[in-house]
Write a protein that holds these residues in place. Structure first.
Motif, PDB file in Angstrom:
ATOM      1  N   TYR A  47       2.976  50.865  16.245  1.00  0.00           N
ATOM      2  CA  TYR A  47       4.085  51.711  15.635  1.00  0.00           C
ATOM      3  C   TYR A  47       3.921  51.205  14.422  1.00  0.00           C
ATOM      4  O   TYR A  47       3.605  50.443  13.805  1.00  0.00           O
ATOM      5  CB  TYR A  47       5.536  51.217  15.584  1.00  0.00           C
ATOM      6  N   GLU A  48       3.065  51.744  13.507  1.00  0.00           N
ATOM      7  CA  GLU A  48       2.313  52.454  11.545  1.00  0.00           C
ATOM      8  C   GLU A  48       3.513  51.105  11.041  1.00  0.00           C
ATOM      9  O   GLU A  48       4.966  51.204  10.653  1.00  0.00           O
ATOM     10  CB  GLU A  48       2.219  53.183  11.645  1.00  0.00           C
ATOM     11  N   GLY A  49       2.698  50.377  10.992  1.00  0.00           N
ATOM     12  CA  GLY A  49       3.368  48.634   9.859  1.00  0.00           C
ATOM     13  C   GLY A  49       4.876  48.628  10.076  1.00  0.00           C
ATOM     14  O   GLY A  49       5.154  47.957   9.077  1.00  0.00           O
ATOM     15  N   GLU A  50       4.758  48.205  12.081  1.00  0.00           N
ATOM     16  CA  GLU A  50       6.044  47.943  11.578  1.00  0.00           C
ATOM     17  C   GLU A  50       5.717  46.955  13.519  1.00  0.00           C
ATOM     18  O   GLU A  50       4.480  46.987  13.965  1.00  0.00           O
ATOM     19  CB  GLU A  50       7.123  49.012  12.696  1.00  0.00           C
ATOM     20  N   GLU A  51       5.743  45.610  13.539  1.00  0.00           N
ATOM     21  CA  GLU A  51       5.800  44.952  13.933  1.00  0.00           C
ATOM     22  C   GLU A  51       7.646  44.281  14.731  1.00  0.00           C
ATOM     23  O   GLU A  51       8.320  44.205  13.827  1.00  0.00           O
ATOM     24  CB  GLU A  51       5.237  43.288  13.873  1.00  0.00           C
ATOM     25  N   ARG A  52       7.287  43.454  16.026  1.00  0.00           N
ATOM     26  CA  ARG A  52       9.005  43.339  16.358  1.00  0.00           C
ATOM     27  C   ARG A  52       9.037  42.646  17.737  1.00  0.00           C
ATOM     28  O   ARG A  52       7.921  42.314  18.400  1.00  0.00           O
ATOM     29  CB  ARG A  52       9.530  44.449  17.100  1.00  0.00           C
ATOM     30  N   GLN A  53      10.368  41.938  17.404  1.00  0.00           N
ATOM     31  CA  GLN A  53       9.894  40.591  19.199  1.00  0.00           C
ATOM     32  C   GLN A  53      11.056  40.699  19.200  1.00  0.00           C
ATOM     33  O   GLN A  53      11.707  39.931  18.829  1.00  0.00           O
ATOM     34  CB  GLN A  53       9.565  39.326  18.676  1.00  0.00           C
ATOM     35  N   THR A  54      12.012  41.763  19.579  1.00  0.00           N
ATOM     36  CA  THR A  54      13.472  41.474  19.507  1.00  0.00           C
ATOM     37  C   THR A  54      12.918  41.455  21.544  1.00  0.00           C
ATOM     38  O   THR A  54      12.308  41.873  22.125  1.00  0.00           O
ATOM     39  CB  THR A  54      13.989  41.766  19.503  1.00  0.00           C
ATOM     40  N   ASP A  55      14.732  41.568  22.364  1.00  0.00           N
ATOM     41  CA  ASP A  55      14.211  41.654  23.700  1.00  0.00           C
ATOM     42  C   ASP A  55      14.777  43.310  24.165  1.00  0.00           C
ATOM     43  O   ASP A  55      13.725  43.221  25.438  1.00  0.00           O
ATOM     44  CB  ASP A  55      15.876  41.274  24.061  1.00  0.00           C
ATOM     45  N   PHE A  56      14.948  43.859  23.096  1.00  0.00           N
ATOM     46  CA  PHE A  56      14.470  45.675  23.604  1.00  0.00           C
ATOM     47  C   PHE A  56      13.076  46.266  23.317  1.00  0.00           C
ATOM     48  O   PHE A  56      12.694  46.912  23.647  1.00  0.00           O
ATOM     49  CB  PHE A  56      15.451  46.562  22.652  1.00  0.00           C
ATOM     50  N   LEU A  57      12.174  45.253  22.241  1.00  0.00           N
ATOM     51  CA  LEU A  57      10.998  45.740  21.459  1.00  0.00           C
ATOM     52  C   LEU A  57      10.027  44.960  21.219  1.00  0.00           C
ATOM     53  O   LEU A  57      10.192  43.695  20.892  1.00  0.00           O
ATOM     54  CB  LEU A  57      10.263  47.009  20.433  1.00  0.00           C
ATOM     55  N   GLN A  58       9.435  44.856  21.865  1.00  0.00           N
ATOM     56  CA  GLN A  58       7.752  44.368  21.711  1.00  0.00           C
ATOM     57  C   GLN A  58       6.531  45.062  20.497  1.00  0.00           C
ATOM     58  O   GLN A  58       6.232  45.601  21.815  1.00  0.00           O
ATOM     59  CB  GLN A  58       7.657  43.248  21.895  1.00  0.00           C
ATOM     60  N   LEU A  59       6.670  44.744  18.913  1.00  0.00           N
ATOM     61  CA  LEU A  59       5.622  45.615  18.868  1.00  0.00           C
ATOM     62  C   LEU A  59       4.699  44.500  18.162  1.00  0.00           C
ATOM     63  O   LEU A  59       5.658  43.985  17.439  1.00  0.00           O
ATOM     64  CB  LEU A  59       6.262  46.513  17.910  1.00  0.00           C
ATOM     65  N   PRO A  60       3.175  45.197  18.157  1.00  0.00           N
ATOM     66  CA  PRO A  60       2.453  45.983  18.595  1.00  0.00           C
ATOM     67  C   PRO A  60       2.729  45.023  20.315  1.00  0.00           C
ATOM     68  O   PRO A  60       3.617  44.391  20.492  1.00  0.00           O
ATOM     69  CB  PRO A  60       1.211  45.665  18.779  1.00  0.00           C
ATOM     70  N   HIS A  61       2.771  45.750  21.463  1.00  0.00           N
ATOM     71  CA  HIS A  61       2.295  45.984  22.947  1.00  0.00           C
ATOM     72  C   HIS A  61       2.287  44.546  23.331  1.00  0.00           C
ATOM     73  O   HIS A  61       0.969  44.704  22.817  1.00  0.00           O
ATOM     74  CB  HIS A  61       2.613  46.593  24.026  1.00  0.00           C
ATOM     75  N   PRO A  62       2.931  43.925  23.975  1.00  0.00           N
ATOM     76  CA  PRO A  62       2.816  42.243  23.845  1.00  0.00           C
ATOM     77  C   PRO A  62       0.781  41.965  24.949  1.00  0.00           C
ATOM     78  O   PRO A  62       0.601  41.386  24.756  1.00  0.00           O
ATOM     79  CB  PRO A  62       3.510  41.407  24.668  1.00  0.00           C
ATOM     80  N   MET A  76       6.300  60.752   8.074  1.00  0.00           N
ATOM     81  CA  MET A  76       5.895  60.612   9.019  1.00  0.00           C
ATOM     82  C   MET A  76       5.338  59.445   9.312  1.00  0.00           C
ATOM     83  O   MET A  76       3.791  59.554   8.998  1.00  0.00           O
ATOM     84  CB  MET A  76       5.637  61.750   9.330  1.00  0.00           C
ATOM     85  N   LYS A  77       5.251  58.609  10.539  1.00  0.00           N
ATOM     86  CA  LYS A  77       4.979  57.541  11.066  1.00  0.00           C
ATOM     87  C   LYS A  77       4.037  57.639  11.613  1.00  0.00           C
ATOM     88  O   LYS A  77       4.876  58.325  12.926  1.00  0.00           O
ATOM     89  CB  LYS A  77       5.752  56.356  11.111  1.00  0.00           C
ATOM     90  N   LYS A  78       2.686  56.923  12.179  1.00  0.00           N
ATOM     91  CA  LYS A  78       2.139  57.342  13.577  1.00  0.00           C
ATOM     92  C   LYS A  78       2.393  56.352  14.403  1.00  0.00           C
ATOM     93  O   LYS A  78       2.875  54.643  13.988  1.00  0.00           O
ATOM     94  CB  LYS A  78       0.681  57.217  13.168  1.00  0.00           C
ATOM     95  N   ALA A  79       2.337  56.479  15.552  1.00  0.00           N
ATOM     96  CA  ALA A  79       2.170  55.594  16.561  1.00  0.00           C
ATOM     97  C   ALA A  79       2.056  55.983  18.329  1.00  0.00           C
ATOM     98  O   ALA A  79       0.925  56.958  17.854  1.00  0.00           O
ATOM     99  CB  ALA A  79       4.396  55.758  17.333  1.00  0.00           C
ATOM    100  N   ILE A  80       1.239  55.116  18.955  1.00  0.00           N
ATOM    101  CA  ILE A  80       0.705  55.135  19.782  1.00  0.00           C
ATOM    102  C   ILE A  80       1.775  54.962  21.285  1.00  0.00           C
ATOM    103  O   ILE A  80       2.271  53.644  21.065  1.00  0.00           O
ATOM    104  CB  ILE A  80      -0.581  54.573  20.346  1.00  0.00           C
TER     105      ILE A  80
END
Length: 162
Positions: free
Chosen positions: A100-115, A1-5
């Motif tokens: 989202y724990e341990g994840e970074e994203r920079q896509t059109d659908f999702l940016q993590l952490p929230h910019p 299980m991963k943690k997320a806010i």
């Protein structure tokens, strides 16, 4: 299980009830709430000619990927009557995936952490209620909150459960 806010908010209709409906519906979507921050009343950002928002945040855990998690949150928004007409405009519910724990994203659908999370008191203060030393960028949410309340109008209504 991963943690997320997840950040929760809204300013149309029965907002407090909608926020509670979200928390109750999450387990059916494979998302388990762990802890929830207080409820805040906040001045709108961006488009300011609208009612103030109710905001909170929740630490959750899930086996969903970040993309699956966001897709289920967007599905829940639709089920609760969210219609996207105006950026930063009024809404029955707003659910944002902040981290989202341990994840970074920079896509059109999702940016993590929230910019934009670290610049919004209505995001950092509810997180500080349950995880005061959580870091967004180079600062803790507690540090960010202290700085942001000087320039953003926000009022804590109550602790969870609200």
């Amino acid at each position: 299980m991963k943690k997320a806010i997840i950040a929760l908010g809204g300013n149309q209709g029965p907002v407090r009830e909608n926020l509670q409906r979200v928390l109750m519906a999450l387990p059916e979507l494979g998302i388990e709430p762990v802890v929830v921050g207080g409820l805040y009343l906040t001045e709108p950002v961006g488009y300011t000619e609208q009612d103030w928002f109710y905001n909170s945040a929740a630490l959750v855990q899930t086996e969903l990927s970040p993309e699956e998690l966001l897709a289920r949150l967007l599905q829940l928004e639709t089920e609760l009557g969210r219609v996207r007409q105006l950026r930063w405009g009024p809404r029955t519910i707003d659910l944002d995936l902040i981290w989202y724990e341990g994840e970074e994203r920079q896509t059109d659908f999702l940016q993590l952490p929230h910019p934009r999370a670290e610049g919004r008191a209505f995001v950092v203060l509810p997180i500080a209620d349950f995880w005061p030393d959580f870091r967004l960028g180079t600062c803790t949410v507690t540090e960010l909150g202290k700085a942001l309340v000087k320039s953003q109008k926000i009022k804590k209504i109550t602790n969870y459960p609200w």
